[in-house]
Design a protein around this motif. Structure first.
Motif, PDB file in Angstrom:
ATOM      1  N   VAL A 189      -9.878   4.031 -19.153  1.00 31.52           N
ATOM      2  CA  VAL A 189      -9.227   3.250 -18.098  1.00 31.52           C
ATOM      3  C   VAL A 189     -10.280   2.769 -17.110  1.00 31.52           C
ATOM      4  O   VAL A 189     -11.144   3.549 -16.673  1.00 31.52           O
ATOM      5  N   VAL A 190     -10.201   1.493 -16.792  1.00 35.39           N
ATOM      6  CA  VAL A 190     -11.051   0.926 -15.743  1.00 35.39           C
ATOM      7  C   VAL A 190     -10.137   0.302 -14.699  1.00 35.39           C
ATOM      8  O   VAL A 190      -9.278  -0.522 -15.020  1.00 35.39           O
ATOM      9  N   ILE A 191     -10.293   0.757 -13.482  1.00 35.49           N
ATOM     10  CA  ILE A 191      -9.548   0.165 -12.364  1.00 35.49           C
ATOM     11  C   ILE A 191     -10.510  -0.776 -11.647  1.00 35.49           C
ATOM     12  O   ILE A 191     -11.553  -0.343 -11.136  1.00 35.49           O
ATOM     13  N   LEU A 192     -10.179  -2.042 -11.635  1.00 33.11           N
ATOM     14  CA  LEU A 192     -11.070  -3.061 -11.071  1.00 33.11           C
ATOM     15  C   LEU A 192     -10.471  -3.620  -9.793  1.00 33.11           C
ATOM     16  O   LEU A 192      -9.343  -4.126  -9.790  1.00 33.11           O
ATOM     17  N   SER A 193     -11.207  -3.496  -8.719  1.00 31.40           N
ATOM     18  CA  SER A 193     -10.790  -4.107  -7.452  1.00 31.40           C
ATOM     19  C   SER A 193     -11.829  -5.148  -7.054  1.00 31.40           C
ATOM     20  O   SER A 193     -13.030  -4.954  -7.246  1.00 31.40           O
ATOM     21  N   ILE A 194     -11.338  -6.264  -6.549  1.00 29.36           N
ATOM     22  CA  ILE A 194     -12.215  -7.374  -6.173  1.00 29.36           C
ATOM     23  C   ILE A 194     -12.085  -7.608  -4.673  1.00 29.36           C
ATOM     24  O   ILE A 194     -10.988  -7.848  -4.161  1.00 29.36           O
ATOM     25  N   GLU A 195     -13.194  -7.500  -3.994  1.00 23.38           N
ATOM     26  CA  GLU A 195     -13.236  -7.687  -2.544  1.00 23.38           C
ATOM     27  C   GLU A 195     -13.958  -8.993  -2.229  1.00 23.38           C
ATOM     28  O   GLU A 195     -15.058  -9.240  -2.712  1.00 23.38           O
ATOM     29  N   THR A 196     -13.318  -9.823  -1.431  1.00 19.80           N
ATOM     30  CA  THR A 196     -13.926 -11.095  -1.039  1.00 19.80           C
ATOM     31  C   THR A 196     -14.536 -10.953   0.350  1.00 19.80           C
ATOM     32  O   THR A 196     -13.837 -10.631   1.317  1.00 19.80           O
ATOM     33  N   LEU A 197     -15.828 -11.171   0.427  1.00 17.06           N
ATOM     34  CA  LEU A 197     -16.528 -11.073   1.705  1.00 17.06           C
ATOM     35  C   LEU A 197     -16.596 -12.448   2.370  1.00 17.06           C
ATOM     36  O   LEU A 197     -16.557 -13.476   1.689  1.00 17.06           O
ATOM     37  N   ARG A 236     -12.248  10.044 -18.091  1.00 12.48           N
ATOM     38  CA  ARG A 236     -12.556   8.697 -18.599  1.00 12.48           C
ATOM     39  C   ARG A 236     -11.783   7.611 -17.842  1.00 12.48           C
ATOM     40  O   ARG A 236     -11.246   6.672 -18.410  1.00 12.48           O
ATOM     41  N   ILE A 237     -11.703   7.794 -16.517  1.00  9.35           N
ATOM     42  CA  ILE A 237     -11.101   6.796 -15.623  1.00  9.35           C
ATOM     43  C   ILE A 237     -12.179   6.351 -14.644  1.00  9.35           C
ATOM     44  O   ILE A 237     -12.697   7.167 -13.866  1.00  9.35           O
ATOM     45  N   SER A 238     -12.547   5.088 -14.703  1.00 13.11           N
ATOM     46  CA  SER A 238     -13.617   4.560 -13.847  1.00 13.11           C
ATOM     47  C   SER A 238     -13.047   3.535 -12.868  1.00 13.11           C
ATOM     48  O   SER A 238     -12.066   2.841 -13.157  1.00 13.11           O
ATOM     49  N   HIS A 239     -13.672   3.497 -11.729  1.00 11.37           N
ATOM     50  CA  HIS A 239     -13.303   2.479 -10.735  1.00 11.37           C
ATOM     51  C   HIS A 239     -14.503   1.561 -10.513  1.00 11.37           C
ATOM     52  O   HIS A 239     -15.612   2.026 -10.219  1.00 11.37           O
ATOM     53  N   VAL A 240     -14.286   0.264 -10.687  1.00 14.94           N
ATOM     54  CA  VAL A 240     -15.331  -0.729 -10.445  1.00 14.94           C
ATOM     55  C   VAL A 240     -14.903  -1.584  -9.259  1.00 14.94           C
ATOM     56  O   VAL A 240     -13.849  -2.220  -9.297  1.00 14.94           O
ATOM     57  N   ARG A 241     -15.700  -1.548  -8.225  1.00 15.55           N
ATOM     58  CA  ARG A 241     -15.447  -2.405  -7.060  1.00 15.55           C
ATOM     59  C   ARG A 241     -16.411  -3.592  -7.131  1.00 15.55           C
ATOM     60  O   ARG A 241     -17.636  -3.400  -7.125  1.00 15.55           O
ATOM     61  N   ALA A 242     -15.860  -4.778  -7.210  1.00 15.84           N
ATOM     62  CA  ALA A 242     -16.685  -6.001  -7.262  1.00 15.84           C
ATOM     63  C   ALA A 242     -16.611  -6.706  -5.925  1.00 15.84           C
ATOM     64  O   ALA A 242     -15.514  -6.973  -5.407  1.00 15.84           O
ATOM     65  N   ARG A 243     -17.760  -6.979  -5.367  1.00 15.16           N
ATOM     66  CA  ARG A 243     -17.831  -7.718  -4.100  1.00 15.16           C
ATOM     67  C   ARG A 243     -18.268  -9.151  -4.402  1.00 15.16           C
ATOM     68  O   ARG A 243     -19.346  -9.369  -4.952  1.00 15.16           O
ATOM     69  N   LEU A 244     -17.423 -10.092  -4.032  1.00 15.90           N
ATOM     70  CA  LEU A 244     -17.702 -11.502  -4.281  1.00 15.90           C
ATOM     71  C   LEU A 244     -17.709 -12.270  -2.977  1.00 15.90           C
ATOM     72  O   LEU A 244     -17.051 -11.884  -2.004  1.00 15.90           O
ATOM     73  N   ALA A 263       0.831  -1.207   0.000  1.00 17.55           N
ATOM     74  CA  ALA A 263       0.000   0.000   0.000  1.00 17.55           C
ATOM     75  C   ALA A 263       0.865   1.256   0.000  1.00 17.55           C
ATOM     76  O   ALA A 263       0.564   2.251  -0.677  1.00 17.55           O
ATOM     77  N   LYS A 264       1.982   1.225   0.759  1.00 19.47           N
ATOM     78  CA  LYS A 264       2.887   2.382   0.776  1.00 19.47           C
ATOM     79  C   LYS A 264       3.554   2.563  -0.579  1.00 19.47           C
ATOM     80  O   LYS A 264       3.752   3.691  -1.044  1.00 19.47           O
ATOM     81  N   LEU A 265       3.915   1.448  -1.211  1.00 19.00           N
ATOM     82  CA  LEU A 265       4.572   1.506  -2.505  1.00 19.00           C
ATOM     83  C   LEU A 265       3.635   2.035  -3.592  1.00 19.00           C
ATOM     84  O   LEU A 265       4.045   2.797  -4.469  1.00 19.00           O
ATOM     85  N   GLU A 266       2.370   1.651  -3.507  1.00 18.54           N
ATOM     86  CA  GLU A 266       1.408   2.040  -4.536  1.00 18.54           C
ATOM     87  C   GLU A 266       0.934   3.481  -4.374  1.00 18.54           C
ATOM     88  O   GLU A 266       0.756   4.207  -5.356  1.00 18.54           O
ATOM     89  N   GLY A 267       0.704   3.907  -3.158  1.00 20.46           N
ATOM     90  CA  GLY A 267       0.203   5.255  -2.917  1.00 20.46           C
ATOM     91  C   GLY A 267      -1.298   5.351  -3.135  1.00 20.46           C
ATOM     92  O   GLY A 267      -1.900   4.506  -3.810  1.00 20.46           O
ATOM     93  N   PRO A 268      -1.943   6.372  -2.574  1.00 14.62           N
ATOM     94  CA  PRO A 268      -3.404   6.518  -2.686  1.00 14.62           C
ATOM     95  C   PRO A 268      -3.851   6.680  -4.139  1.00 14.62           C
ATOM     96  O   PRO A 268      -3.263   7.458  -4.906  1.00 14.62           O
ATOM     97  N   LEU A 269      -4.886   5.993  -4.509  1.00 17.11           N
ATOM     98  CA  LEU A 269      -5.395   6.029  -5.880  1.00 17.11           C
ATOM     99  C   LEU A 269      -5.964   7.401  -6.234  1.00 17.11           C
ATOM    100  O   LEU A 269      -5.676   7.952  -7.302  1.00 17.11           O
ATOM    101  N   ARG A 270      -6.771   7.961  -5.359  1.00 16.92           N
ATOM    102  CA  ARG A 270      -7.424   9.238  -5.675  1.00 16.92           C
ATOM    103  C   ARG A 270      -6.396  10.359  -5.841  1.00 16.92           C
ATOM    104  O   ARG A 270      -6.561  11.246  -6.683  1.00 16.92           O
ATOM    105  N   ASP A 309     -16.515   7.346 -10.786  1.00 17.03           N
ATOM    106  CA  ASP A 309     -15.612   8.031 -11.721  1.00 17.03           C
ATOM    107  C   ASP A 309     -14.433   8.670 -10.990  1.00 17.03           C
ATOM    108  O   ASP A 309     -13.666   9.435 -11.568  1.00 17.03           O
ATOM    109  N   LEU A 310     -14.295   8.386  -9.698  1.00 19.28           N
ATOM    110  CA  LEU A 310     -13.196   8.886  -8.871  1.00 19.28           C
ATOM    111  C   LEU A 310     -13.154  10.412  -8.801  1.00 19.28           C
ATOM    112  O   LEU A 310     -12.122  11.011  -8.499  1.00 19.28           O
ATOM    113  N   GLY A 311     -14.287  11.030  -9.107  1.00 17.04           N
ATOM    114  CA  GLY A 311     -14.400  12.483  -8.958  1.00 17.04           C
ATOM    115  C   GLY A 311     -14.028  13.289 -10.180  1.00 17.04           C
ATOM    116  O   GLY A 311     -14.139  14.518 -10.167  1.00 17.04           O
TER     117      GLY A 311
END
Length: 642
Positions: A520-528, A550-558, A465-472, A543-545
């Motif tokens: 661009v689509v940023i896809l994150s997958i969360e496992t519940l 044209r950068i979208s964030h899709v959060r998928a909950r599985l 997480a430190k290496l990647e940095g905040p997405l927004r 749309d991250l604000g």
């Protein structure tokens, strides 16, 4: 509204098919216990052999009957199978339920951690059981031929190895196909063992007195330590109880309950009574009471049927191991193993190649090392009783949290079952030096791997997480054009770990290649910690604000039983109104591949860091795991010190 006749018929037909299928997959383990359970109790190899006299035989058979009644019928079939996690069962499902508990009655966070650790150890013991069951079951059946033809003795091990190889090879075709084949075989098996039992009871009807619990109680009181240690053999009659629960997701609660109460339980009871009658009439029959109960002319067909049944017994624990492994992956206790869905209709029917072949080599090693079922019997039981005991504890924790009953009431309800479980567990501890160490070693090894992976993932995730940095923040920098880059035609999908940090692949494209795709689509997958997520709750699109970028964030909950099929998720996102609809045939997929480099940094010992890195090697190919088109998937590497 009344159901149309054809629908009702179809429903009954489907239920019957599931029940027969459950017979073929779920009950093989416990259904073949009569092959060796009684023989083991009276064996001269036992720590303190039980005398072959009518009083002791009545006591042993009574204990066997009431062990099956209390542990399997009452506890598992009637009670524990109610604690399903959206239809899924098994000890990992209980862990998920405990982690998901909310409200005043929910355990404290530290208690949840301890209970989860206890559950992981129980699941680890289940893997130990999954190695021993195929070895002892198939060996005991093939050894039946030596009753008919003693000269067959030298072929027992080679034939056993050939049967096991065929069984594990067939797993890739799935439990649905196997269940259709094995169900009728197991129906024939339970019919046959029930008939043999009736034959023995007719010869000595007095054995029916063993149904009274007083005979079992008197045996425990009068024979003291001998009777207590005999519980180590009695527990063999309930091996497979955990598989009933673990396999619940394959067939459902009702078919399993129906098959047990209508077919399996009565057949087992009759056969154990018949074996007891035989031993009373012929004390020499303890050498192999199961096959000696069979009429001489029918012994060869029964050996063939028993061999088929023990193959199915192995199937019960193998499918259970697949279910436990996939749940462990989705809950973060194992890396992302390759999981193959073997049925288009039943999501619970899966094949996990790594687990399958790991089990096979473990089973093969046992067969070649021990070579006789009687030698393996000493190693059997400890893993079973350990898993059963832990399952009981976790189940009543869930009961307390869900019902909000006072603690003393839950403890009172649980105490009887816990006392029985600990009695069997204690009796099996006496067998550690005779082979009981084996499942314990397997369990401790698997537990170490699973807890190391879970802890390592927490450390790596924090550092990543430190290496990647905040997405927004990164998207805001792109919007303000603080970094020089140009937009290129096409659509890029970046897989993100959790959606709050920037995918390393995306950062590398901008900072090193100075490019970013037009869409661009940023896809994150969360496992519940639930098996499945409702369709309405599955996706969250943002749309991250910065809509114009044209950068979208899709959060998928599985759920932990849902497979992360990325193209299917994106197709659903398109249908749900993704701002820039995707042409899925023209999408490039970018994944971040992390090369782990262990250091002396605190958080985990050096040997566990090395184990974590080694465990990461068994993870599935991410392109295959996320079902990505290989020709349009790009992996960008990065090193991470931890």
């Amino acid at each position: 509204m009344a159901q149309p006749p054809h629908q009702s018929s179809t429903g009954r037909s489907g239920t019957t098919a599931l029940t027969v299928g459950a017979l073929g997959v779920v009950f093989g383990d416990i259904g073949t216990s009569p092959l060796y359970a009684v023989q083991t109790i009276f064996s001269r190899d036992a720590a303190r052999p039980v005398s072959v006299n009518p009083v002791d035989v009545y006591g042993v058979i009574s204990l066997v009957f009431w062990a099956i009644t209390i542990i399997v019928t009452v506890k598992y079939v009637l009670l524990i199978m109610r604690a399903d996690n959206d239809g899924e069962g098994g000890i990992m499902a209980l862990i998920a339920l405990i982690r998901h508990l909310r409200g005043r009655a929910a355990p404290a966070r530290r208690t949840v951690t301890v209970l989860a650790g206890l559950g992981i150890f129980g699941a680890s013991l289940f893997f130990g059981d999954s190695i021993i069951t195929p070895a002892i079951s198939v060996l005991s059946a093939v050894e039946g031929l030596t009753v008919v033809t003693p000269s067959f003795d030298e072929f027992v091990v080679p034939v056993t190895v050939g049967i096991l190889l065929a069984l594990f090879t067939a797993q890739r075709y799935g439990t649905e196909a196997i269940g259709r084949l094995f169900g009728p075989v197991m129906l024939a098996w339970f019919t046959a063992i029930a008939a043999c039992g009736v034959n023995g009871i007719v010869d000595h009807p007095g054995i029916l007195r063993a149904l009274s619990p007083t005979y079992g109680a008197q045996f425990l009181v009068n024979r003291g330590l001998t009777a207590y240690l005999a519980l180590g053999g009695v527990v063999l009659a309930v091996t497979g109880a955990e598989a009933l629960y673990a396999d619940m997701g394959h067939f459902g609660r009702s078919p399993i309950r129906r098959a047990w109460l209508v077919a399996v339980f009565p057949a087992l009871t009759l056969n154990y009574l018949g074996q007891g009658a035989l031993v009373i009439a012929n004390p020499q029959g303890v050498a192999n009471p199961f096959f000696l109960l069979v009429p001489h002319a029918a012994r060869i067909p029964m050996v063939v049927l028993a061999t088929a049944a023990t193959i199915i017994a192995s199937q019960a624990v193998i499918t259970g191991a697949f279910s436990v492994a996939r749940q462990a992956v989705r809950l973060g206790y194992l890396p992302g193993l390759r999981v193959v869905q073997t049925s288009a209709r039943a999501v619970g029917q899966i094949y996990v190649p790594f687990i399958n072949w790991a089990l096979f080599f473990g089973v093969l090693s046992l067969v070649l090392a021990f070579q006789r079922s009687s030698k393996l019997a000493a190693a059997y039981g400890l893993a079973v009783t350990g898993t059963i005991t832990i399952t009981t504890i976790l189940f009543f924790v869930v009961v307390h949290a869900r019902t909000r009953r006072p603690v003393w009431q839950v403890v009172a309800a649980a105490s009887g079952f816990v006392i029985v479980d600990f009695a069997f567990l204690g009796a099996n501890l006496a067998k550690i030096h005779k082979g009981g160490w084996l499942p314990l070693l397997v369990g401790v090894s698997v537990f170490t791997v699973m807890t190391t992976w879970h802890r390592g993932q927490i450390i790596v995730t924090r550092k990543r997480a430190k290496l990647e940095g905040p997405l927004r923040d990164f998207v805001a920098e792109l919007h303000d054009k603080k970094a020089p880059f140009c937009r290129v035609p096409g659509t890029a999908v970046f897989l993100s770990r959790d959606g709050t940090t920037t995918p390393l692949a995306m950062r590398a494209n901008v900072e090193h290649n100075h490019t970013l795709h037009e869409h661009v689509v940023i896809l994150s997958i969360e496992t519940l910690p639930i098996p499945h997520v409702a369709a309405d709750d599955r996706l969250e699109i943002s749309d991250l604000g910065f809509r114009d970028d044209r950068i979208s964030h899709v959060r998928a909950r599985l759920g932990f039983q849902d497979h992360p099929n990325v193209p299917r998720i994106l197709r659903e996102a398109n249908d749900r109104g993704l701002e820039a609809p995707l042409d899925l045939d023209d999408v490039s997929y970018f994944l971040s591949k992390i090369e782990l480099h262990p250091t002396n940094a605190p958080g985990m010992s050096a040997w566990r860091k090395r184990l974590f890195v080694a465990t990461a090697e068994i993870a599935a190919d991410p392109v295959e795991f996320f079902v990505l088109p290989r020709g349009r998937a790009v992996l960008l590497g990065s090193q991470l010190d931890f």
